[in-house]
Design an enzyme around this catalytic site. Structure first.
Site, PDB file in Angstrom:
ATOM      1  N   PHE A  95       4.214   7.791  -8.310  1.00  0.00           N
ATOM      2  CA  PHE A  95       5.317   6.232  -8.489  1.00  0.00           C
ATOM      3  C   PHE A  95       3.622   5.229  -8.792  1.00  0.00           C
ATOM      4  O   PHE A  95       2.701   5.013  -7.436  1.00  0.00           O
ATOM      5  CB  PHE A  95       6.103   5.834  -7.315  1.00  0.00           C
ATOM      6  CG  PHE A  95       6.687   4.161  -8.178  1.00  0.00           C
ATOM      7  CD1 PHE A  95       7.711   4.977  -8.926  1.00  0.00           C
ATOM      8  CD2 PHE A  95       6.994   3.061  -7.260  1.00  0.00           C
ATOM      9  CE1 PHE A  95       9.032   3.687  -9.256  1.00  0.00           C
ATOM     10  CE2 PHE A  95       6.931   1.805  -7.871  1.00  0.00           C
ATOM     11  CZ  PHE A  95       8.292   2.622  -8.730  1.00  0.00           C
ATOM     12  N   LYS A 101       2.298  -5.666  -2.143  1.00  0.00           N
ATOM     13  CA  LYS A 101       3.909  -5.072  -1.313  1.00  0.00           C
ATOM     14  C   LYS A 101       2.941  -6.417   0.069  1.00  0.00           C
ATOM     15  O   LYS A 101       3.639  -6.775  -0.026  1.00  0.00           O
ATOM     16  CB  LYS A 101       3.556  -3.766  -0.916  1.00  0.00           C
ATOM     17  CG  LYS A 101       4.184  -3.153  -1.623  1.00  0.00           C
ATOM     18  CD  LYS A 101       4.503  -1.353  -1.237  1.00  0.00           C
ATOM     19  CE  LYS A 101       5.497  -0.790  -2.024  1.00  0.00           C
ATOM     20  NZ  LYS A 101       7.036  -1.469  -2.193  1.00  0.00           N
ATOM     21  N   ASP A 145      -4.241   4.190  -5.887  1.00  0.00           N
ATOM     22  CA  ASP A 145      -3.366   3.234  -5.410  1.00  0.00           C
ATOM     23  C   ASP A 145      -2.439   2.954  -4.506  1.00  0.00           C
ATOM     24  O   ASP A 145      -2.198   4.003  -4.067  1.00  0.00           O
ATOM     25  CB  ASP A 145      -1.839   4.381  -6.025  1.00  0.00           C
ATOM     26  CG  ASP A 145      -1.029   3.133  -6.613  1.00  0.00           C
ATOM     27  OD1 ASP A 145      -0.759   2.033  -5.796  1.00  0.00           O
ATOM     28  OD2 ASP A 145       0.804   2.929  -7.245  1.00  0.00           O
TER      29      ASP A 145
END
Length: 403
Positions: free
Chosen positions: A138, A252, A223
């Site tokens: 993702f 995040k 990532d």
């Protein structure tokens, strides 16, 4: 004048792409939140690994309110002090020599994939544009990033996808060797697959990716949107593995709840993003960068990072105990305070049931697909909140299992 709103209003005014819980949190402090009715919840989800220092951390509140009294926004035709301070700290703390700021993990990955292709085409020619990714990965919700992400459910139904993306099995070195070629611009990997089930990469797999990128002149992209900023017990997960990427994406926990994303890279790669090749209206926003600088100052300390590792051990021990007593889980895996509990065969597909039951028991947890419960609490969550939260979680598990 403030308006009274309820969960029912969501269905009347919001686009129906989410299915939020029935309660609405209105206040948070540390690892606890309270809803409109004043009911308390222990937060073991952290806004999906975003609230790295919990709710209303004094250092972040101070940074935000002080900056709010100075300057909120300038165009990217200018720069600002908080952005430069944050960039200098990220460069000093990592492999990176250059930083690009944006607003989210998807934007950071979009920038990374564009930069990787630009670099590859500039250096290797027009045919060097392929990106090798993994199944169940993702990387965000833009059309490019959902295409690179290895979950078709997020990219189906929107017409023709961007071309030149290959997907291989995660942690499969043979598949990686078969996929990388002279046409490869980049290999992108999550050091721990988050949405894909909280599955850590092996060091051998990441090292193989590094070696193949070196061999074929491709870039290695990590990532670290979910694993970064202390989540694994190091500032970034690449440090745990001893494998250094060419590009790293962060978001995040970087903002501790305030929207910010960053792409970190080397000077050699960065120079291929010349003036005008990419941009972000709000990227490098002074408010976001001030908060993120405060986050780094708190997280990137021996005390906090060592605390993440000790809290990991406490979490794993208690989750394994719950697994033994209830039979709900077959495995607990992950790194630091990004943990997954894999449901037993009898309960596969029922993560949503556990999430709902947990909320009723007063604890907020996550799912990572239909078969894995996910936990991503504050990096500074008190041990007492871990214990109390997992006690409530066990109660929820027993409710679902009818025990």
């Amino acid at each position: 004048m403030s308006q009274t709103v309820t969960r029912a209003d969501f269905d009347q005014v919001m686009v129906p792409n989410y299915a939020p819980a029935e309660y609405i949190p209105v206040r948070g402090e540390g690892s606890r939140v309270w809803d409109q009715a004043g009911r308390e919840y222990i937060d073991l989800a952290g806004g999906i690994a975003v609230n790295g220092l919990g709710h209303a951390h004094p250092a972040l509140v101070k940074a935000l309110t002080e900056q709010a009294g100075r300057i909120w926004h300038v165009s990217n035709g200018l720069t600002n002090e908080p952005a430069l301070r944050l960039a200098k700290k990220l460069v000093a703390a990592t492999f990176a020599e250059r930083v690009f700021f944006c607003n989210s993990g998807a934007e950071a990955n979009e920038a990374a994939f564009k930069l990787a292709r630009k670099y590859a085409i500039d250096v290797g020619g027009a045919e060097k544009y392929e990106i090798v990714s993994t199944t169940n990965s993702f990387h965000g919700r833009t059309f490019f990033t959902v295409t690179v992400g290895g979950q078709p459910k997020y990219s189906d139904g929107f017409g023709p996808r961007p071309q030149g993306v290959k997907h291989i099995a995660y942690n499969d070195i043979d598949a990686l060797k078969a996929a990388v070629s002279d046409k490869t611009a980049a290999v992108v990997v999550e050091p721990v697959q988050g949405e894909g089930g909280v599955l850590p990469a092996t060091k051998a797999y990441l090292q193989a990716a590094r070696d193949l990128c070196n061999q074929y002149g491709a870039l290695l992209i990590f990532d670290e949107v979910q694993t970064g900023v202390g989540r694994t017990g190091s500032l970034y997960a690449y440090m745990d593995y001893g494998v250094t990427p060419d590009i790293l994406t962060s978001a995040k926990s970087l903002g501790g709840g305030f929207p910010i994303g960053a792409m970190l890279t080397t000077e050699t790669v960065a120079k291929h993003f010349g003036v005008g090749t990419h941009g972000s209206t709000y990227g490098g926003n002074p408010l976001a960068c001030s908060v993120a600088e405060a986050v780094l100052d708190v997280v990137n300390t021996p005390e906090v990072l060592a605390g993440v590792r000790s809290k990991h051990a406490r979490f794993v021990s208690r989750l394994n105990e719950i697994a033994t007593k209830t039979g709900a889980f077959t495995q607990v895996r992950g790194m630091g305070l990004l943990l997954g509990a894999v449901l037993s065969d009898a309960y596969k597909g029922r993560t949503k049931d556990f999430v709902v039951a947990s909320a009723k028991a007063g604890v907020i947890v996550l799912q990572a697909g239909p078969d894995v419960m996910r936990f991503a609490p504050s990096l500074v969550i008190p041990d007492a909140d871990i214990d109390a939260g997992l006690d409530r979680f066990e109660q929820a598990v027993r409710t679902v299992l009818g025990q």
